[in-house]
Design an enzyme around this catalytic site. Sequence first.
Site, PDB file in Angstrom:
ATOM      1  N   GLU A 157     -56.302 -23.023 -32.091  1.00 29.97           N
ATOM      2  CA  GLU A 157     -55.155 -22.117 -32.047  1.00 29.97           C
ATOM      3  C   GLU A 157     -54.086 -22.529 -33.060  1.00 29.97           C
ATOM      4  O   GLU A 157     -53.600 -23.655 -33.051  1.00 29.97           O
ATOM      5  CB  GLU A 157     -54.566 -22.085 -30.631  1.00 29.97           C
ATOM      6  CG  GLU A 157     -53.431 -21.091 -30.474  1.00 29.97           C
ATOM      7  CD  GLU A 157     -53.036 -20.881 -29.021  1.00 29.97           C
ATOM      8  OE1 GLU A 157     -52.017 -20.209 -28.787  1.00 29.97           O
ATOM      9  OE2 GLU A 157     -53.752 -21.381 -28.126  1.00 29.97           O
ATOM     10  N   VAL A 158     -53.737 -21.599 -33.901  1.00 35.42           N
ATOM     11  CA  VAL A 158     -52.632 -21.689 -34.857  1.00 35.42           C
ATOM     12  C   VAL A 158     -52.707 -22.977 -35.682  1.00 35.42           C
ATOM     13  O   VAL A 158     -51.812 -23.820 -35.638  1.00 35.42           O
ATOM     14  CB  VAL A 158     -51.260 -21.557 -34.159  1.00 35.42           C
ATOM     15  CG1 VAL A 158     -50.162 -21.309 -35.194  1.00 35.42           C
ATOM     16  CG2 VAL A 158     -51.256 -20.430 -33.148  1.00 35.42           C
TER      17      VAL A 158
END
Length: 263
Positions: A157-158
């Site tokens: 994630e990210v």
Amino acid sequence: MTRRLTAYDLQSAKGTRKWLQLHVDTPAEAAAAVACDIAILSCEPDHNLEAVRAAAPHAFLSVGMAHGAVASPDEAIRLGFAMMRRGADAIYCSHSPRFIEAMAAEGIPVTGHVGLVPNRATWTNFRAVGRTAEEALKVLHAIKDLENAGAACVEIEVVPVRLAEHITRSTPLVTMGMGCGSACDTQYLFSSDVLGTHTGHYPRHSKRYADFVTLEAELQEKRIAAFRTFGREVAEGRYPEARHRVDMDDAVFDRFLTLSQSL
């Protein structure tokens, strides 16, 4: 697919296809995803789990183990098996690798999490993770820990796209990418963001394809109007009408009164 997707299927297809993935909150969302050939879903282990499973019988379903729900590897195994019995194909787990290793050793497919991990965000804040060489190395180290623990999948994630690409090329784990460009094995979003179901913060990587906030507001207005009309008609004696009632013949009622005297 005509049968339920498995961890083996995902790992066998690694590097040859890009999967769509959604986190769903309701059986209706799960059914809509399946209708669009979205084969990988995630959800919470709440009261909707069995219904989500029924709505998406062939999807690969990764079910979240709430962070802090277990306090030992043994508890993780017990809860993991319980969630599998309810319909999970994998258990999402943001606990430490020792919890993941315990479940994996018993044959439970586990999805880990690296990068921006909301349950651990006190150590990073809510931001992109891995933009320096040193922090990117920490993300890669976390991937290696998950590999060694026996995880099947990992949510990334990210993190920077180049880091996500490097990880996806070099790890046997199925990478589930959120906010990583198109680098990972799956393109993963939350249905709440896709549908625009809330008025709060929308992450930079999300995209709204519908405006359910407005639709829900319109539905609520219609609910209030219907309930208000119901109450007014009752107060004015306009509901119930004759067609809404069940009546008895006079003779039948008289016989009932006679019979009731014996009580």
